[in-house]
Design a protein around this motif. Structure first.
Motif, PDB file in Angstrom:
ATOM      1  N   UNK A   1       8.636 -28.474   4.668  1.00 36.63           N
ATOM      2  CA  UNK A   1       9.142 -27.206   5.192  1.00 36.63           C
ATOM      3  C   UNK A   1       8.046 -26.471   5.945  1.00 36.63           C
ATOM      4  N   UNK A   2       6.845 -26.406   5.363  1.00 37.21           N
ATOM      5  CA  UNK A   2       5.743 -25.701   6.008  1.00 37.21           C
ATOM      6  C   UNK A   2       5.313 -26.423   7.280  1.00 37.21           C
ATOM      7  N   UNK A   3       5.340 -27.747   7.283  1.00 36.26           N
ATOM      8  CA  UNK A   3       4.997 -28.506   8.490  1.00 36.26           C
ATOM      9  C   UNK A   3       5.979 -28.192   9.610  1.00 36.26           C
ATOM     10  N   UNK A   4       7.267 -28.085   9.284  1.00 32.05           N
ATOM     11  CA  UNK A   4       8.279 -27.730  10.284  1.00 32.05           C
ATOM     12  C   UNK A   4       8.006 -26.323  10.820  1.00 32.05           C
ATOM     13  N   UNK A   5       7.691 -25.380   9.928  1.00 27.38           N
ATOM     14  CA  UNK A   5       7.385 -24.012  10.358  1.00 27.38           C
ATOM     15  C   UNK A   5       6.166 -23.979  11.272  1.00 27.38           C
ATOM     16  N   UNK A   6       5.141 -24.768  10.943  1.00 27.75           N
ATOM     17  CA  UNK A   6       3.935 -24.829  11.766  1.00 27.75           C
ATOM     18  C   UNK A   6       4.262 -25.338  13.170  1.00 27.75           C
ATOM     19  N   UNK A   7       4.992 -26.449  13.235  1.00 28.02           N
ATOM     20  CA  UNK A   7       5.341 -27.030  14.532  1.00 28.02           C
ATOM     21  C   UNK A   7       6.217 -26.088  15.345  1.00 28.02           C
ATOM     22  N   UNK A   8       7.071 -25.339  14.658  1.00 27.58           N
ATOM     23  CA  UNK A   8       7.942 -24.403  15.363  1.00 27.58           C
ATOM     24  C   UNK A   8       7.138 -23.284  16.021  1.00 27.58           C
TER      25      UNK A   8
ATOM     26  N   UNK B   1       4.539 -23.560  17.785  1.00 27.21           N
ATOM     27  CA  UNK B   1       4.219 -23.986  19.151  1.00 27.21           C
ATOM     28  C   UNK B   1       5.381 -23.626  20.076  1.00 27.21           C
ATOM     29  N   UNK B   2       6.586 -23.963  19.663  1.00 28.01           N
ATOM     30  CA  UNK B   2       7.768 -23.687  20.478  1.00 28.01           C
ATOM     31  C   UNK B   2       7.980 -22.185  20.640  1.00 28.01           C
TER      32      UNK B   2
ATOM     33  N   UNK C   1       2.797 -13.189  20.347  1.00 27.54           N
ATOM     34  CA  UNK C   1       1.903 -14.273  20.786  1.00 27.54           C
ATOM     35  C   UNK C   1       0.492 -14.084  20.221  1.00 27.54           C
ATOM     36  N   UNK C   2       0.003 -12.852  20.266  1.00 29.59           N
ATOM     37  CA  UNK C   2      -1.341 -12.578  19.737  1.00 29.59           C
ATOM     38  C   UNK C   2      -1.399 -12.828  18.237  1.00 29.59           C
ATOM     39  N   UNK C   3      -0.334 -12.472  17.525  1.00 30.96           N
ATOM     40  CA  UNK C   3      -0.306 -12.670  16.071  1.00 30.96           C
ATOM     41  C   UNK C   3      -0.261 -14.152  15.713  1.00 30.96           C
ATOM     42  N   UNK C   4       0.520 -14.934  16.450  1.00 29.06           N
ATOM     43  CA  UNK C   4       0.563 -16.378  16.200  1.00 29.06           C
ATOM     44  C   UNK C   4      -0.835 -16.966  16.356  1.00 29.06           C
ATOM     45  N   UNK C   5      -1.470 -16.659  17.466  1.00 28.63           N
ATOM     46  CA  UNK C   5      -2.807 -17.183  17.736  1.00 28.63           C
ATOM     47  C   UNK C   5      -3.805 -16.697  16.690  1.00 28.63           C
ATOM     48  N   UNK C   6      -3.719 -15.420  16.330  1.00 27.14           N
ATOM     49  CA  UNK C   6      -4.645 -14.848  15.352  1.00 27.14           C
ATOM     50  C   UNK C   6      -4.510 -15.462  13.971  1.00 27.14           C
ATOM     51  N   UNK C   7      -3.272 -15.631  13.511  1.00 25.56           N
ATOM     52  CA  UNK C   7      -3.046 -16.206  12.171  1.00 25.56           C
ATOM     53  C   UNK C   7      -3.501 -17.660  12.130  1.00 25.56           C
ATOM     54  N   UNK C   8      -3.149 -18.425  13.166  1.00 22.86           N
ATOM     55  CA  UNK C   8      -3.564 -19.832  13.194  1.00 22.86           C
ATOM     56  C   UNK C   8      -5.078 -19.962  13.239  1.00 22.86           C
ATOM     57  N   UNK C   9      -5.735 -19.158  14.074  1.00 26.15           N
ATOM     58  CA  UNK C   9      -7.195 -19.221  14.188  1.00 26.15           C
ATOM     59  C   UNK C   9      -7.871 -18.793  12.891  1.00 26.15           C
ATOM     60  N   UNK C  10      -7.323 -17.771  12.243  1.00 18.99           N
ATOM     61  CA  UNK C  10      -7.901 -17.295  10.984  1.00 18.99           C
ATOM     62  C   UNK C  10      -7.837 -18.372   9.900  1.00 18.99           C
TER      63      UNK C  10
ATOM     64  N   UNK D   1      -1.684 -25.433  20.211  1.00 17.96           N
ATOM     65  CA  UNK D   1      -1.416 -26.822  19.839  1.00 17.96           C
ATOM     66  C   UNK D   1      -2.561 -27.419  19.024  1.00 17.96           C
ATOM     67  N   UNK D   2      -3.786 -27.164  19.440  1.00 21.07           N
ATOM     68  CA  UNK D   2      -4.931 -27.692  18.695  1.00 21.07           C
ATOM     69  C   UNK D   2      -5.028 -27.071  17.302  1.00 21.07           C
ATOM     70  N   UNK D   3      -4.789 -25.777  17.215  1.00 20.43           N
ATOM     71  CA  UNK D   3      -4.846 -25.093  15.913  1.00 20.43           C
ATOM     72  C   UNK D   3      -3.773 -25.622  14.971  1.00 20.43           C
ATOM     73  N   UNK D   4      -2.554 -25.793  15.481  1.00 20.40           N
ATOM     74  CA  UNK D   4      -1.463 -26.320  14.646  1.00 20.40           C
ATOM     75  C   UNK D   4      -1.789 -27.743  14.193  1.00 20.40           C
ATOM     76  N   UNK D   5      -2.308 -28.558  15.102  1.00 17.68           N
ATOM     77  CA  UNK D   5      -2.664 -29.935  14.740  1.00 17.68           C
ATOM     78  C   UNK D   5      -3.728 -29.943  13.636  1.00 17.68           C
ATOM     79  N   UNK D   6      -4.726 -29.086  13.761  1.00 17.20           N
ATOM     80  CA  UNK D   6      -5.791 -29.008  12.761  1.00 17.20           C
ATOM     81  C   UNK D   6      -5.238 -28.559  11.405  1.00 17.20           C
TER      82      UNK D   6
END
Length: 199
Positions: free
Chosen positions: A15-22, A24-25, A63-72, A92-97
């Motif tokens: 479930x979390x993997x699906x949320x992560x990939x989503x 990106x979309x 968009x800023x929140x998505x990037x911020x949460x993933x980077x954090x 994409x790189x952050x989600x992959x990591x």
């Protein structure tokens, strides 16, 4: 008293993997939403000042929140596990990591905070990218093993090939090729034009 079904570690991971990939979309859909706003009709009233590009604050924030949460979270993983994180702040790189380190993120120390933050930014981005209310139709109980969530049909996003999307509250997505199986499992599918074509 019956409570919510307890999910296994494997189910939670999926479930979390699906949320992560989503994410990106959703990040890309927010970008498309901004592009549509920029290219929309503009009318200048005589004597008025040009005010430049008008951006929707909720979309920019999402968009800023998505990037911020993933980077954090990528920084947290890199520091805690003493590994090299992504080379740049690219969704994409952050989600992959993070997907590569999902087992660690779903450990007892981080699972609650990680999943809740991912769900929160996903919901905000979904609202920003699709401000019109989504009309959902309840189809019954999700037939996935050990899942007791409600299954819904809703209009598909702009980046999906079909006209509708079928998904349950727990995050199980059912592609069109499986709609006939859902119908046989008792789901009330209103989408006969697609469901009937599935072998």
């Amino acid at each position: 008293m019956a409570g919510k079904p307890v999910r296994t570690r494997t189910q939670q991971s999926l479930i979390t993997a699906v949320d992560l990939l989503e994410l990106i979309e959703l990040y890309e859909e927010c970008e498309h939403s901004l592009q549509r706003a920029r290219s929309g009709p503009r009318e200048r009233v005589s004597g008025s000042r040009a005010i430049g590009i008008s951006l929707r604050e909720d979309v920019v924030t999402a968009r800023a929140d998505i990037l911020g949460v993933l980077a954090s979270w990528a920084g947290t993983v890199a520091e805690a596990r003493n590994v090299t994180g992504p080379g740049r702040r690219d969704v994409r790189e952050l989600v992959r990591f993070l997907a590569d380190n999902l087992d660690w993120l779903l450990g007892p120390a981080t699972a609650g905070d990680f999943t809740s933050e991912i769900i929160e930014v996903s919901a905000a981005a979904r609202r920003a990218a699709h401000p019109d209310p989504v009309l959902r139709t309840a189809l019954g109980v999700c037939p996935a093993p050990d899942c007791h969530s409600t299954l819904y049909s809703e209009p598909a996003g702009s980046r999906t090939t079909g006209h509708h999307r079928i998904r349950c509250d727990a995050g199980h997505d059912w592609p069109p090729r499986q709609w006939l199986l859902l119908a046989r499992a008792g789901a009330r599918l209103p989408l006969t034009s697609h469901a009937g074509a599935v072998a």
